[in-house]
Design an enzyme around this catalytic site. Sequence first.
Site, PDB file in Angstrom:
ATOM      1  N   ASP A 222       0.870  -1.181   0.000  1.00  0.00           N
ATOM      2  CA  ASP A 222       0.000   0.000   0.000  1.00  0.00           C
ATOM      3  C   ASP A 222       0.905   1.229   0.000  1.00  0.00           C
ATOM      4  OD1 ASP A 222      -2.497   1.301   2.373  1.00  0.00           O
ATOM      5  OD2 ASP A 222      -1.890   1.933   0.352  1.00  0.00           O
TER       6      ASP A 222
ATOM      7  N   ASP B 186       3.692   6.428  -4.837  1.00  0.00           N
ATOM      8  CA  ASP B 186       4.138   6.188  -6.214  1.00  0.00           C
ATOM      9  C   ASP B 186       5.599   5.763  -6.201  1.00  0.00           C
ATOM     10  OD1 ASP B 186       2.334   9.221  -7.181  1.00  0.00           O
ATOM     11  OD2 ASP B 186       1.638   7.213  -6.636  1.00  0.00           O
TER      12      ASP B 186
HETATM   13  N1  SAM Z   1      -3.373   4.946  -0.838  1.00  0.00           N
HETATM   14  C1  SAM Z   1      -2.167   5.654  -1.171  1.00  0.00           C
HETATM   15  C2  SAM Z   1      -1.859   5.579  -2.625  1.00  0.00           C
HETATM   16  O1  SAM Z   1      -2.360   4.671  -3.306  1.00  0.00           O
HETATM   17  O2  SAM Z   1      -1.116   6.439  -3.073  1.00  0.00           O
HETATM   18  C3  SAM Z   1      -1.020   5.133  -0.361  1.00  0.00           C
HETATM   19  C4  SAM Z   1      -1.324   5.172   1.099  1.00  0.00           C
HETATM   20  S1  SAM Z   1      -0.058   5.307   2.219  1.00  0.00           S
HETATM   21  C5  SAM Z   1      -0.206   6.942   2.726  1.00  0.00           C
HETATM   22  C6  SAM Z   1       1.475   5.210   1.349  1.00  0.00           C
HETATM   23  C7  SAM Z   1       2.569   5.088   2.375  1.00  0.00           C
HETATM   24  O3  SAM Z   1       3.716   4.393   1.861  1.00  0.00           O
HETATM   25  C8  SAM Z   1       3.118   6.441   2.882  1.00  0.00           C
HETATM   26  O4  SAM Z   1       2.694   6.648   4.196  1.00  0.00           O
HETATM   27  C9  SAM Z   1       4.633   6.312   2.765  1.00  0.00           C
HETATM   28  O5  SAM Z   1       5.332   6.901   3.852  1.00  0.00           O
HETATM   29  C10 SAM Z   1       4.795   4.809   2.708  1.00  0.00           C
HETATM   30  N2  SAM Z   1       6.064   4.342   2.137  1.00  0.00           N
HETATM   31  C11 SAM Z   1       6.699   4.814   1.037  1.00  0.00           C
HETATM   32  N3  SAM Z   1       7.857   4.131   0.846  1.00  0.00           N
HETATM   33  C12 SAM Z   1       7.937   3.205   1.856  1.00  0.00           C
HETATM   34  C13 SAM Z   1       8.895   2.218   2.208  1.00  0.00           C
HETATM   35  N4  SAM Z   1      10.014   2.035   1.477  1.00  0.00           N
HETATM   36  N5  SAM Z   1       8.653   1.442   3.290  1.00  0.00           N
HETATM   37  C14 SAM Z   1       7.518   1.613   4.041  1.00  0.00           C
HETATM   38  N6  SAM Z   1       6.574   2.559   3.775  1.00  0.00           N
HETATM   39  C15 SAM Z   1       6.796   3.341   2.679  1.00  0.00           C
END
Ligand code: SAM
Length: 284
Positions: free
Chosen positions: A154, A157
């Site tokens: 989840d 991008d």
């Molecule tokens: N529903 C959203 C979408 O489709 O764009 C995504 C929801 S959620 C907010 C996405 C999350 O991924 C963010 O909180 C971000 O901090 C997290 N994220 C990005 N890269 C990551 C990584 N390498 N490991 C763990 N979390 C990560």
Amino acid sequence: MELWTTEQHKDMALGFRTTKTLYHAQSPYQAVDIVETTRYGRLLLLDGAVMTTDKDEFVYHEMISHVPMLAHPNPKRVLVIGGGDGGTVRELVKHPSVEQVVLCEIDGLVVDSCKEFFPQIAAELNHPKVEVIIGDGVAYMANDAKGFDLIIIDSTDPIGPGEGLFTEEFYRNTYNALNEDGMMVAQTESPFVCQDLIRTIYPMYERIFPIVRMYTGHIPTYPSGFWTWAFCSRKYDYPLPEAHLDRVREIEKTCKYYNAELHAASFVLPNFVKDLLKQPISIQ
Ligand code: SAM
């Protein structure tokens, strides 16, 4: 003077009339902003990209969770990579079979700010079955993850911290972190806007998983409003087995978007998407 929040995505923009800014912070990973909009309620942006809103979050969180959970006969342990707003976790704990949900989110600011400003989305982050790990999902998958029935990517991008969540190594680690009948679902962006990603990532999934499908949904606040998820499975496929329908009927009663008919229909793809996936237009 009217206030607007605008997401610029490649050569597109999507604007939201805004009444106030509720939160702004810069984490080591991204800018975290929460604004109040007239049409979609509160809206979370990470580095200026719309992540979730009060008014349409249910589509994404129901579809990323219930499609795989109800395709699996008895999902007990689930891993969510990203998902710091808590919406996916909220949907997962609805399933009685769940014994543990592990959420690995890189940015603690996202978790804390969503608990404060999106209490109905982040509602179950403190659930007794939920373990929240603040860490990089790439490292967690490589070093710690094992024995899961379902893994949900989840993520943001494929830029910034999210970039590592779209590599072959990451998905081979994901395959190995699953039980032999496990499955993985990942959000795979829009077929109107991210053709290159879709053209490259699905063949990569097919090099790793025996069953790879795409399903779709409608999310008005995401670029183009037409979204996709990858359904990658080591054993179970779609359509839903009759034996699962009782569970489906229980879950769909709690949903605003997901239901059994939509589950099946979401795997039916338009011709231009079949083209992207190099699938035949007509079903032989
Ligand atoms: N529903 C959203 C979408 O489709 O764009 C995504 C929801 S959620 C907010 C996405 C999350 O991924 C963010 O909180 C971000 O901090 C997290 N994220 C990005 N890269 C990551 C990584 N390498 N490991 C763990 N979390 C990560």
